[in-house]
Design a protein around this motif. Structure first.
Motif, PDB file in Angstrom:
ATOM      1  N   UNK A 101       0.827  -1.208   0.000  1.00 25.84           N
ATOM      2  CA  UNK A 101       0.000   0.000   0.000  1.00 25.84           C
ATOM      3  C   UNK A 101       0.861   1.258   0.000  1.00 25.84           C
ATOM      4  N   UNK A 102       1.936   1.235   0.766  1.00 22.14           N
ATOM      5  CA  UNK A 102       2.837   2.395   0.781  1.00 22.14           C
ATOM      6  C   UNK A 102       3.473   2.612  -0.589  1.00 22.14           C
ATOM      7  N   UNK A 103       3.975   1.537  -1.197  1.00 26.26           N
ATOM      8  CA  UNK A 103       4.581   1.652  -2.520  1.00 26.26           C
ATOM      9  C   UNK A 103       3.563   2.174  -3.520  1.00 26.26           C
ATOM     10  N   UNK A 104       2.350   1.647  -3.462  1.00 22.47           N
ATOM     11  CA  UNK A 104       1.292   2.071  -4.380  1.00 22.47           C
ATOM     12  C   UNK A 104       0.975   3.552  -4.211  1.00 22.47           C
ATOM     13  N   UNK A 105       0.821   4.000  -2.976  1.00 18.46           N
ATOM     14  CA  UNK A 105       0.428   5.387  -2.732  1.00 18.46           C
ATOM     15  C   UNK A 105       1.562   6.366  -3.041  1.00 18.46           C
ATOM     16  N   UNK A 106       2.803   5.943  -2.894  1.00 18.73           N
ATOM     17  CA  UNK A 106       3.923   6.830  -3.233  1.00 18.73           C
ATOM     18  C   UNK A 106       4.040   7.023  -4.750  1.00 18.73           C
ATOM     19  N   UNK A 107       3.535   6.092  -5.507  1.00 15.66           N
ATOM     20  CA  UNK A 107       3.634   6.170  -6.966  1.00 15.66           C
ATOM     21  C   UNK A 107       2.270   6.402  -7.610  1.00 15.66           C
ATOM     22  N   UNK A 108       1.333   6.914  -6.869  1.00 14.72           N
ATOM     23  CA  UNK A 108      -0.067   6.986  -7.265  1.00 14.72           C
ATOM     24  C   UNK A 108      -0.284   7.768  -8.545  1.00 14.72           C
ATOM     25  N   UNK A 109      -1.125   7.221  -9.398  1.00 18.81           N
ATOM     26  CA  UNK A 109      -1.608   7.909 -10.588  1.00 18.81           C
ATOM     27  C   UNK A 109      -3.136   7.863 -10.564  1.00 18.81           C
ATOM     28  N   UNK A 110      -3.799   8.950 -10.932  1.00 17.01           N
ATOM     29  CA  UNK A 110      -5.265   8.951 -10.913  1.00 17.01           C
ATOM     30  C   UNK A 110      -5.835   7.975 -11.935  1.00 17.01           C
ATOM     31  N   UNK A 111      -7.016   7.515 -11.643  1.00 11.28           N
ATOM     32  CA  UNK A 111      -7.675   6.597 -12.572  1.00 11.28           C
ATOM     33  C   UNK A 111      -7.878   5.223 -11.977  1.00 11.28           C
ATOM     34  N   UNK A 150      -3.295  12.100   1.443  1.00  8.00           N
ATOM     35  CA  UNK A 150      -3.383  13.561   1.425  1.00  8.00           C
ATOM     36  C   UNK A 150      -2.459  14.170   0.380  1.00  8.00           C
ATOM     37  N   UNK A 151      -1.240  13.643   0.300  1.00  7.07           N
ATOM     38  CA  UNK A 151      -0.212  14.250  -0.540  1.00  7.07           C
ATOM     39  C   UNK A 151      -0.348  13.873  -2.016  1.00  7.07           C
ATOM     40  N   UNK A 152      -0.733  12.640  -2.315  1.00  6.45           N
ATOM     41  CA  UNK A 152      -0.576  12.122  -3.677  1.00  6.45           C
ATOM     42  C   UNK A 152      -1.862  11.797  -4.414  1.00  6.45           C
ATOM     43  N   UNK A 153      -2.979  11.753  -3.720  1.00  6.46           N
ATOM     44  CA  UNK A 153      -4.229  11.321  -4.347  1.00  6.46           C
ATOM     45  C   UNK A 153      -5.126  12.531  -4.592  1.00  6.46           C
ATOM     46  N   UNK A 154      -5.782  12.544  -5.741  1.00  5.30           N
ATOM     47  CA  UNK A 154      -6.694  13.640  -6.061  1.00  5.30           C
ATOM     48  C   UNK A 154      -7.829  13.712  -5.049  1.00  5.30           C
ATOM     49  N   UNK A 155      -8.349  14.925  -4.844  1.00  7.98           N
ATOM     50  CA  UNK A 155      -9.345  15.135  -3.804  1.00  7.98           C
ATOM     51  C   UNK A 155     -10.589  14.276  -3.990  1.00  7.98           C
ATOM     52  N   UNK A 156     -11.009  14.059  -5.233  1.00  9.34           N
ATOM     53  CA  UNK A 156     -12.250  13.299  -5.434  1.00  9.34           C
ATOM     54  C   UNK A 156     -12.071  11.808  -5.157  1.00  9.34           C
ATOM     55  N   UNK A 157     -10.831  11.320  -5.085  1.00 14.62           N
ATOM     56  CA  UNK A 157     -10.574   9.915  -4.750  1.00 14.62           C
ATOM     57  C   UNK A 157     -10.255   9.723  -3.268  1.00 14.62           C
ATOM     58  N   UNK A 158      -9.935  10.807  -2.559  1.00 18.92           N
ATOM     59  CA  UNK A 158      -9.495  10.684  -1.173  1.00 18.92           C
ATOM     60  C   UNK A 158     -10.545  10.089  -0.239  1.00 18.92           C
ATOM     61  N   UNK A 159     -11.817  10.552  -0.281  1.00 19.54           N
ATOM     62  CA  UNK A 159     -12.776   9.993   0.678  1.00 19.54           C
ATOM     63  C   UNK A 159     -12.920   8.477   0.573  1.00 19.54           C
TER      64      UNK A 159
END
Length: 329
Positions: free
Chosen positions: A144-154, A194-203
């Motif tokens: 999960x950490x690796x995924x979120x550090x390299x996050x791309x929307x979609x 908070x840092x890497x994910x777009x606001x509409x995906x955060x919730x």
């Protein structure tokens, strides 16, 4: 001259990680500015191992490798501000030892997949990286950490995150601190959202993280988010008022608090509705559960939760038609 890596550690990592210099350019700068010379493979090995918490044997002697050449992790101290989820960390030698032991089985030289989470996606397509991440059992605790550090929307990244959060071995340290921390804004998975994910995906991701932690309930790690104990205490209550008190004590930013609220509220509604549905005529009606449900719905209305798209999507399945009408009345 001797390869005094520790003395130049901060400078090398600043050039290579933060400024994006190539290894060759890092070497040129170190020679020009510090008269520090080394072959190109050495900084590569030094970097890969320093960010993972240990060095290769060719960079330190056996007698000092486990004692002095370790990445310095942090221990949490709660921020005084109730409006921020950012935490501040101080160095912890005990956690450094446990982290070194946890990583002792990961061979950087033998397995190219075990790498800095910042570089995992750098040499292959996103689709291939996600596939490799999903089949590498040894990386599950860090996936999960690796995924979120390299996050791309979609869809691809989001679907992978949801899939990981449905499996216990990926969710052992959801509210713990991350394995790799570069600053005070990336210390937990929630900080990375908070840092890497777009606001509409955060919730949706916050809710999924809280739900997985509630579902699997793994023992808290040695180092955790400063609000982790309050969150776990809220999840263990059977009195709604006490659960709300613990949620308020988390002291996190508004969206994160909302997500924690709807996850706990859903748990209460599901338990209460189960009691109500199981009621048999001739036995005492579970009036307490019925009253508690409507107290929860009143709070949802007060905080405008359950009426927007993301919180409604999480709550609607645990409410009957009468409760839904009350919520939107």
């Amino acid at each position: 001259m001797p390869k005094n890596w520790d003395f130049y550690k901060d400078e090398i990592e600043n050039l290579y990680i933060k400024q994006g210099y190539t290894l060759g350019k890092v070497r040129d700068v170190m020679v020009r500015e510090h008269n520090f010379t080394a072959s190109t493979p050495s900084p590569r090995k030094y970097f890969h191992n320093s960010v993972e918490g240990h060095y290769n044997s060719d960079l330190s002697s056996p007698s000092t490798q486990s004692e002095s050449h370790t990445y310095q992790p942090f221990s949490p101290v709660t921020s005084s501000s109730s409006s921020s989820s950012v935490t501040h960390f101080a160095q912890s030698s005990s956690h450094r030892s446990s982290m070194s032991q946890d990583l002792s089985g990961l061979s950087l030289q033998e397995d190219p997949l075990i790498n800095s989470s910042l570089m995992f996606f750098s040499t292959r397509t996103d689709t291939e990286s996600l596939r490799l991440l999903s089949i590498s059992a040894e990386l599950a605790p860090r996936a999960l950490e690796i995924l979120l550090r390299n996050w791309e929307p979609g869809g691809e990244f989001f679907k992978s995150a949801i899939r990981f959060l449905q499996q216990s071995n990926y969710c052992q340290t959801i509210v713990g601190v991350n394995w790799t921390r570069w600053n005070h804004r990336d210390e937990t998975l929630f900080d990375l959202v908070d840092e890497n994910v777009l606001e509409d995906e955060q919730p949706q991701l916050f809710v999924a993280l809280f739900t997985a932690d509630l579902k699997f309930g793994h023992e808290l790690a040695q180092l955790n988010a400063p609000w982790a104990t309050s969150w776990r205490s809220a999840s263990q209550q059977r009195d709604w008022g006490r659960a709300k008190d613990y949620l308020a004590a988390m002291g996190v930013h508004h969206l994160l608090w909302q997500c924690a609220f709807v996850v706990i509220a859903k748990g209460f509604l599901e338990r209460n509705n189960s009691r109500i549905r199981g009621w048999v005529k001739g036995t005492p009606f579970p009036e307490g559960s019925h009253r508690q449900n409507y107290a929860i719905l009143d709070d949802c209305r007060e905080f405008s939760l359950g009426t927007d798209s993301w919180s409604y999507a999480h709550l609607w399945g645990c409410m009957d038609e009468e409760q839904l009408r009350y919520l939107f009345a």
